[in-house]
Design a protein around this motif. Structure first.
Motif, short mmCIF file in Angstrom:
data_model
loop_
_atom_site.label_atom_id
_atom_site.label_comp_id
_atom_site.label_asym_id
_atom_site.label_seq_id
_atom_site.Cartn_x
_atom_site.Cartn_y
_atom_site.Cartn_z
N LEU A 186 15.90 34.46 49.20
CA LEU A 186 16.47 34.82 47.95
C LEU A 186 15.31 33.72 47.28
N SER A 187 14.49 32.48 47.21
CA SER A 187 13.61 31.84 46.32
C SER A 187 12.74 32.82 45.74
N LEU A 188 12.51 34.11 46.59
CA LEU A 188 10.95 35.16 45.81
C LEU A 188 11.74 35.78 44.94
N LEU A 189 13.34 36.44 45.06
CA LEU A 189 14.07 37.05 44.48
C LEU A 189 14.23 36.52 43.06
N ASP A 190 14.72 34.26 43.12
CA ASP A 190 14.68 34.66 42.55
C ASP A 190 13.62 34.08 41.44
N VAL A 191 12.39 33.93 41.28
CA VAL A 191 11.61 34.00 40.74
C VAL A 191 11.18 35.26 40.13
N GLY A 192 11.29 36.30 40.69
CA GLY A 192 11.22 37.54 40.19
C GLY A 192 11.90 38.22 39.17
N CYS A 193 13.05 37.29 39.58
CA CYS A 193 14.60 37.56 38.81
C CYS A 193 13.83 36.67 37.57
N ILE A 194 14.23 35.77 37.31
CA ILE A 194 13.65 35.15 35.72
C ILE A 194 12.09 36.06 35.32
N THR A 195 11.21 36.29 35.69
CA THR A 195 10.18 36.75 35.61
C THR A 195 10.23 38.23 34.60
N VAL A 196 11.38 39.21 35.28
CA VAL A 196 11.91 40.23 34.29
C VAL A 196 12.63 39.96 33.38
N THR A 197 12.65 38.76 33.05
CA THR A 197 13.16 38.56 31.65
C THR A 197 12.64 37.67 30.45
N VAL A 198 12.11 36.91 31.10
CA VAL A 198 12.47 35.36 30.71
C VAL A 198 10.66 35.59 29.46
N PRO A 199 10.03 35.82 30.45
CA PRO A 199 8.35 35.93 29.63
C PRO A 199 8.13 37.01 28.51
N ALA A 200 9.30 38.20 28.99
CA ALA A 200 9.07 38.98 27.69
C ALA A 200 10.02 38.13 26.27
N MET A 201 11.09 37.59 26.77
CA MET A 201 11.70 36.66 25.66
C MET A 201 10.63 35.47 25.36
N LEU A 202 10.12 34.92 26.19
CA LEU A 202 9.20 33.79 25.24
C LEU A 202 8.40 34.85 24.12
N ARG A 203 7.68 36.08 24.67
CA ARG A 203 6.77 36.92 23.77
C ARG A 203 7.50 36.95 22.28
N GLN A 204 8.63 36.95 22.37
CA GLN A 204 10.00 37.50 21.63
C GLN A 204 9.90 36.12 20.08
N PHE A 205 9.69 34.87 21.14
CA PHE A 205 9.90 33.89 20.63
C PHE A 205 8.08 33.98 19.59
N LEU A 206 7.21 33.78 19.84
CA LEU A 206 5.81 33.88 19.26
C LEU A 206 5.29 34.64 18.37
N SER A 207 6.14 35.71 18.61
CA SER A 207 6.28 37.10 17.11
C SER A 207 7.18 37.95 17.15
N LYS A 208 6.71 38.00 15.60
CA LYS A 208 7.69 38.99 14.77
C LYS A 208 8.25 40.46 15.61
N GLU A 209 7.16 40.40 16.85
CA GLU A 209 7.60 42.01 16.97
C GLU A 209 8.81 42.28 18.71
N ARG A 210 9.97 42.31 17.87
CA ARG A 210 11.18 42.77 18.86
C ARG A 210 11.50 43.95 19.40
N SER A 211 9.77 45.59 19.49
CA SER A 211 10.71 46.02 20.07
C SER A 211 10.17 46.29 21.33
N ILE A 212 10.87 47.24 21.89
CA ILE A 212 10.46 47.53 23.42
C ILE A 212 10.46 48.64 23.99
#
Length: 311
Positions: free
Chosen positions: A69-95
């Motif tokens: 379950l811990s591995l799944l939680d790490v995977g779940c947040i890794t799918v979404t948060v790093p991409a969101m952090l990239r959006q905060f650093l740049s004006k490019e929001r296209s995917i």
């Protein structure tokens, strides 16, 4: 930033994620908050996983499932948060279109496995408390591995089905997603072709991966509560409930956020409330899980303390 809206006769090749905010002043603050949340989630879950692997006292089925379950939680947040952090650093929001589908696939793969695994953990508690004499044979090492493997297989079939069905839709209008990650409800709203089949598939998935597991978990804990109440010792009842309380808390958070995420499929517009639910589902829940298990489980607390102290 200019949001492109393709003409009706052109096919969408990429989507634009609006993210959480357009305010330049808030973006650095949110970047720090979600970066810390990501670091806390990864650190907390890997700490529990390390404690389970290194401490023989935790080499039991319940903790084997908790490690997965811990591995799944790490995977779940890794799918979404790093991409969101990239959006905060740049004006490019296209995917790109394919990247959006990939994010959708892995998110449903991990969340679906999480769903089945929580059901297996409830069954494990039922066997341990209600059928202790047959627990070692009915929850053997082979059965543990098979349970986790089958959870992944069923979830993989679900993720592939939803992704393939979504890829058959035409997106020829607006390409703007009012969220910070790609998910089915928001993409359904952008489709310019019929989504009747997709909604039916999602309804079936909700039954087999939501309603049925929830009923099984409820039945398991109904038997557990009845068995615990028959224990005469107050200390015995407290110990039995302590092994179940953390799991019940995680189940409540998981199904509560999932219910609110997909209950409004017929809504025309996505609201900012959906973003809040998405944050709770993809960020807060994986971050809280290690905290919940460590606070409510004396064995995990002891293992973490010894590991941190180097003993």
């Amino acid at each position: 930033m200019e949001l492109r809206i393709p003409a009706n006769d052109s096919r969408v090749t990429q989507f634009v994620l609006l993210g959480l905010t357009d305010s330049p002043a808030l973006q650095p603050i949110l970047f720090v908050i979600f970066l810390l949340a990501y670091a806390a989630t990864v650190g907390g879950n890997f700490s529990i996983l390390a404690a389970i692997l290194t401490k023989p006292r935790l080499h039991y089925p319940m903790y084997f499932f908790l490690g997965n379950l811990s591995l799944l939680d790490v995977g779940c947040i890794t799918v979404t948060v790093p991409a969101m952090l990239r959006q905060f650093l740049s004006k490019e929001r296209s995917i790109p279109y394919r990247a959006c589908l990939s994010q959708l696939f892995f998110f449903h793969l991990l969340v679906g496995t999480d769903c089945f695994l929580l059901t297996v953990m409830a069954y494990d508690r039922y066997l341990a408390i209600c059928q202790p004499l047959t627990y070692s044979t009915r929850m053997s090492w082979g059965i543990q591995k098979a349970s986790v493997s089958m959870s992944g297989v069923f979830s993989f079939a679900h993720a592939v089905t939803q992704t393939v069905a979504l890829s058959s839709l035409n997106f020829c209008g607006s390409n703007v997603i009012n969220n910070f990650y790609c998910d089915l409800p928001q993409l359904f709203q952008l489709s310019c072709s019929s989504i009747q089949l997709n909604e039916q598939l999602l309804f079936l998935a909700a039954f087999f991966m939501g309603v049925a597991p929830f009923v099984l978990i409820t039945l398991s804990y109904a038997h557990v509560v009845a068995a615990v109440l028959r224990i005469r010792s107050a200390e015995g009842r407290k110990k039995a409930f302590s092994t179940c309380g953390s799991h019940l808390t995680v189940v409540s958070i998981f199904y509560g956020t999932g219910f609110f995420s997909y209950m409004k499929l017929g809504a025309v517009d996505a609201s900012d409330k959906d973003k809040g639910i998405g944050i709770f589902n993809t960020v807060i829940s994986p971050m809280l899980n290690p905290l919940i298990y460590s606070l409510r489980n004396p064995d995990v607390q002891g293992a973490l303390k010894k590991m941190l102290m180097g003993k």
